[in-house]
Write a protein that holds these residues in place. Structure first.
Motif, short mmCIF file in Angstrom:
data_model
loop_
_atom_site.label_atom_id
_atom_site.label_comp_id
_atom_site.label_asym_id
_atom_site.label_seq_id
_atom_site.Cartn_x
_atom_site.Cartn_y
_atom_site.Cartn_z
N ASP A 96 1.91 -37.29 17.79
CA ASP A 96 3.22 -37.62 17.22
C ASP A 96 2.98 -38.22 15.84
O ASP A 96 2.69 -39.41 15.71
N LEU A 97 3.07 -37.39 14.80
CA LEU A 97 2.72 -37.83 13.45
C LEU A 97 3.57 -39.00 13.00
O LEU A 97 3.05 -39.99 12.47
N ALA A 98 4.88 -38.91 13.18
CA ALA A 98 5.77 -39.99 12.72
C ALA A 98 5.43 -41.30 13.40
O ALA A 98 5.33 -42.35 12.74
N ALA A 99 5.22 -41.27 14.72
CA ALA A 99 4.90 -42.50 15.45
C ALA A 99 3.57 -43.07 15.00
O ALA A 99 3.43 -44.30 14.86
N ASP A 100 2.59 -42.20 14.74
CA ASP A 100 1.28 -42.68 14.32
C ASP A 100 1.36 -43.36 12.95
O ASP A 100 0.77 -44.42 12.72
N LEU A 101 2.08 -42.73 12.01
CA LEU A 101 2.21 -43.30 10.67
C LEU A 101 2.97 -44.62 10.71
O LEU A 101 2.60 -45.59 10.04
N ARG A 115 3.27 -50.34 9.99
CA ARG A 115 3.74 -51.63 10.49
C ARG A 115 2.59 -52.64 10.48
O ARG A 115 2.77 -53.81 10.10
N ALA A 116 1.42 -52.20 10.92
CA ALA A 116 0.26 -53.09 10.90
C ALA A 116 -0.10 -53.47 9.47
O ALA A 116 -0.52 -54.60 9.21
N THR A 117 0.08 -52.54 8.54
CA THR A 117 -0.20 -52.82 7.13
C THR A 117 0.74 -53.88 6.58
O THR A 117 0.33 -54.79 5.86
N SER A 131 9.18 -54.98 5.63
CA SER A 131 9.48 -55.08 7.05
C SER A 131 9.07 -53.80 7.75
O SER A 131 8.80 -52.78 7.12
N HIS A 132 9.03 -53.88 9.07
CA HIS A 132 8.74 -52.67 9.85
C HIS A 132 9.83 -51.62 9.64
O HIS A 132 9.55 -50.43 9.58
N ALA A 133 11.08 -52.08 9.52
CA ALA A 133 12.18 -51.14 9.32
C ALA A 133 12.01 -50.39 8.00
O ALA A 133 12.32 -49.19 7.90
N TYR A 134 11.52 -51.10 6.99
CA TYR A 134 11.32 -50.46 5.68
C TYR A 134 10.26 -49.37 5.76
O TYR A 134 10.47 -48.24 5.30
N THR A 135 9.12 -49.66 6.38
CA THR A 135 8.06 -48.64 6.45
C THR A 135 8.45 -47.50 7.38
O THR A 135 8.07 -46.36 7.15
#
Length: 213
Positions: free
Chosen positions: A99-104, A109-111, A195-199
């Motif tokens: 799942d490319l989107a989930a992986d990115l 988010r970790a970044t 934020s996570h929402a932003y990425t």
């Protein structure tokens, strides 16, 4: 008469190197990069400044090595803490769960969490600023820190191409810049909240574009 074993110079050097790393990162956090000096690092680490100059030519070199070491420790911790299904997160890399989107989104988010952590943010900003005026540090910063991470993104995008999830004519290098570059710019310029929402939104825009679906 029992002969005592000779001191292990390798262990002693590693202990000194570790103390210097810790001292450099601590001082930059406490007094800022401009006020951090080789003399200050040496005093904080409990070593002579000649020891530092034996291994590094400037405080920027010391800080770069210390920051790279900090990143390696963080990558090891991230791999150990990766939840089931994210085992591909080795060396701060990009997992490949299919799942490319989930992986990115997972990695970005970790970044964000790392960029907002003062332990990373302060030395990272100092090195980024130094790289603007110091070509040598800029080259090493890109080659040793940024480029290996970008290669991991490219590898994941190539895998997605092979799976048919990304157009075959896409240049992976340009593709990854669609979500990495805006994040870096917002962080460097403090032009907006991270934020996570932003990425997550960056990934959605990069993968699906702006046109109506």
């Amino acid at each position: 008469m029992v002969q005592k074993p000779a001191p292990d110079s390798t262990r002693r050097s590693e202990k000194s190197r570790r103390a210097i790393y810790d001292a450099a990162l601590a001082l930059v956090g406490e007094v800022g990069y401009p006020k951090t000096t080789i003399e200050g690092i040496a005093a904080r680490a409990g070593v002579g400044k000649q020891t530092i100059y034996r291994w590094w030519s400037s405080k920027a070199d010391v800080l770069l090595e210390a920051f790279l070491d900090l990143g390696e420790q963080a990558a090891e911790a991230a791999e150990a803490a990766a939840p089931p299904g994210r085992e591909g997160y080795e060396n701060g890399g990009v997992p490949d769960t299919g799942d490319l989107a989930a992986d990115l989104k997972y990695v970005l988010r970790a970044t964000v969490d790392e960029l907002l952590d003062p332990k990373f943010e302060v030395p990272y900003r100092a090195l980024a600023a130094e790289g603007v005026v110091n070509e040598k540090i800029s080259g090493e910063f890109v080659a040793r820190l940024l480029e290996p991470g970008l290669q991991l993104y490219m590898r994941r995008l190539r895998s997605a191409q092979e799976a048919g999830d990304v157009r075959p004519d896409i240049d992976p290098r340009i593709g990854l810049e669609l979500f990495v570059a805006p994040l870096a710019q917002r962080w460097l310029q403090r032009s907006g909240p991270l934020s996570h929402a932003y990425t997550d939104t960056l990934v959605d825009y990069a993968l699906h574009g702006l046109a109506p679906r």
